[in-house]
Design an enzyme around this catalytic site. Structure first.
Site, PDB file in Angstrom:
ATOM      1  N   ASP A  81     -15.816 -27.080 -16.945  1.00  0.00           N
ATOM      2  CA  ASP A  81     -15.009 -27.816 -15.965  1.00  0.00           C
ATOM      3  C   ASP A  81     -13.716 -27.037 -15.737  1.00  0.00           C
ATOM      4  O   ASP A  81     -13.285 -26.271 -16.599  1.00  0.00           O
ATOM      5  CB  ASP A  81     -14.737 -29.254 -16.445  1.00  0.00           C
ATOM      6  CG  ASP A  81     -14.459 -29.346 -17.936  1.00  0.00           C
ATOM      7  OD1 ASP A  81     -14.162 -28.302 -18.555  1.00  0.00           O
ATOM      8  OD2 ASP A  81     -14.527 -30.450 -18.498  1.00  0.00           O
ATOM      9  N   GLU A  97     -12.006 -34.857 -14.652  1.00  0.00           N
ATOM     10  CA  GLU A  97     -11.092 -35.913 -15.126  1.00  0.00           C
ATOM     11  C   GLU A  97     -11.270 -37.205 -14.350  1.00  0.00           C
ATOM     12  O   GLU A  97     -11.144 -38.284 -14.902  1.00  0.00           O
ATOM     13  CB  GLU A  97      -9.636 -35.444 -15.038  1.00  0.00           C
ATOM     14  CG  GLU A  97      -9.288 -34.319 -16.011  1.00  0.00           C
ATOM     15  CD  GLU A  97      -9.279 -34.772 -17.469  1.00  0.00           C
ATOM     16  OE1 GLU A  97      -9.307 -35.979 -17.739  1.00  0.00           O
ATOM     17  OE2 GLU A  97      -9.262 -33.876 -18.337  1.00  0.00           O
TER      18      GLU A  97
HETATM   19 ZN   LIG Z   1      -9.422 -34.812 -20.199  1.00  0.00          ZN
HETATM   20 ZN   LIG Z   2     -11.614 -32.466 -20.685  1.00  0.00          ZN
END
Ligand SMILES: [Zn+2]
Ligand SMILES: [Zn+2]
Length: 383
Positions: A68, A128
């Site tokens: 990510d 997130e």
């Molecule tokens: Zn996080």
């Molecule tokens: Zn994370």
């Protein structure tokens, strides 16, 4: 030296944190690096997301590695020369490190010919907010490419640097949000008998909801958390409100438990309001599914991790955490494993908890992560 290059990449990414789906500088940087390594890049998979594709040999076997790359809305308080240059945003979850590790692995694998099959480097936005993985899936991550399995890795502060935590099944919870409105006619605080009061009923709902967790679910096999986090009314000191709004969050570890909690909550809300002669509105939304590893893929991750860091730095029966991860959506598509790796013990470098303004990804973890990814590819796409 690759180590220094990766540290440089990580520090650069750390200076330019960007919030979910706005990671344009970040994705440009990653895409340029992959192209520099001679890796084909397919951009705009899930808005700012991308897939790097590296094929060797003739096998149709494949593996996907996911990192990510989004940041969080926190003002950094570290004082490094590579501190965030973007006001109010920070790489407070270490996604700069995850991306640098995967870039390092992409570089190493691009220099090698000792595997047979295709490696997909999946760089995901907006983890997130829990929507990036789904956006990549909706843009064809698993239909445009034949991906046999997918793996992801996240750093974990408070755990010895480079120690691997791998679960054969559940590793993180689902995240579900709810909103309950208790509807009444309101009235004068001195004469409640002339109207109807949603506050008392709302308080009963808050306490009775906990009975779902403690009385209805199996304490060992169906652990769950339910938190009412906000109570809001339109009343005043001497005015009984007409609406009380309860909002909150509930977490659990299986789709069945999640479905049960959703139904049981409405039973409580309907029952309590009916007993008080009141009305209600109820909304329950699933934000993120529970993160559940495939046991055979976790066996593979354990074997590879032991090779990289040694037998005694791998916990192959990691207990689940109540936090959530949108990698769970990818897990519903293909067999997978989500791996946690120690960022540093408490009180030592890397030991500051995720999302704090003085958190920092531990650079010592970078090469461990690279080595793990490269070994995993060699193991799964062996010639
Ligand atoms: Zn996080
Ligand atoms: Zn994370």
């Amino acid at each position: 030296m690759l180590d220094n290059k990766i540290i440089e990449w990580r520090h650069y990414l750390h200076t330019i944190p960007e919030i979910g789906f706005e990671e344009t500088m970040t994705s440009d940087f990653i895409a340029n690096k992959l192209e520099e390594f001679g890796i084909e890049v397919c951009r705009n998979i899930g808005k700012t997301g991308m897939v790097g594709i590296l094929k060797r040999g003739t096998s149709d076997k494949s593996i996907a590695l996911r990192a990510d790359f989004d940041a969080i809305a926190v003002t950094e308080k570290n004082g490094f020369d590579y501190d965030s240059k973007h006001r109010g945003m920070m790489h407070g979850c270490g996604h700069d490190g995850h991306s640098a590790m995967l870039l390092g692995a992409a570089y190493q694998l691009s220099q090698q010919a000792n595997f047979d099959g295709t490696v997909y480097f999946v760089f995901q936005p907006a983890e997130e907010q829990g929507t990036g993985a789904k956006a990549m899936i909706d843009d064809g991550l698993f239909t445009r490419w034949k991906i046999d399995s997918i793996y992801a890795m996240h750093n974990m502060p408070g755990i010895e640097i480079g120690s691997f935590l791998i679960s054969p099944s559940s590793i993180m919870a689902s995240e579900n949000h709810f909103k309950i409105e208790v509807l009444a006619s309101g009235g004068h605080a001195a004469m409640p008998h002339l109207g109807s009061d949603p506050v008392l009923a709302a308080c009963n709902i808050v306490s009775t909801l906990q009975s779902i967790i403690t009385r209805n679910l199996d304490a060992i096999h169906e652990p769950a958390v339910l938190s009412v986090t906000d109570i809001n009314t339109n009343g005043g000191a001497n005015v009984i409100p007409t609406v009380v709004t309860l909002t909150g969050d509930t977490r659990c570890f299986s789709d069945d438990t999640q479905a049960y909690i959703k139904t049981a909550m409405e039973r409580v809300v309907a029952g309590v309001t009916s007993a008080a002669g009141l009305g209600y509105n109820y909304e329950f939304s699933n934000c993120v599914l529970s993160t559940v590893n495939s046991s055979d893929k976790s066996d593979i991750a354990v074997r590879v991790a032991k090779k990289v860091v040694g037998e005694n730095k791998v916990n192959d029966k990691c207990k689940p955490y109540c936090t959530s991860e949108d990698f769970s959506f990818m897990q519903r598509e293909v067999p997978s494993c989500y791996i946690l790796v120690g960022n540093g013990s408490k009180g030592e470098k890397g030991g500051v908890a995720l999302h704090l303004p003085n958190y920092d990804f531990n650079d010592q973890l970078l090469m461990i992560g690279v080595n793990f990814w490269v070994e995993l590819v060699r193991d799964q796409l062996a010639i």
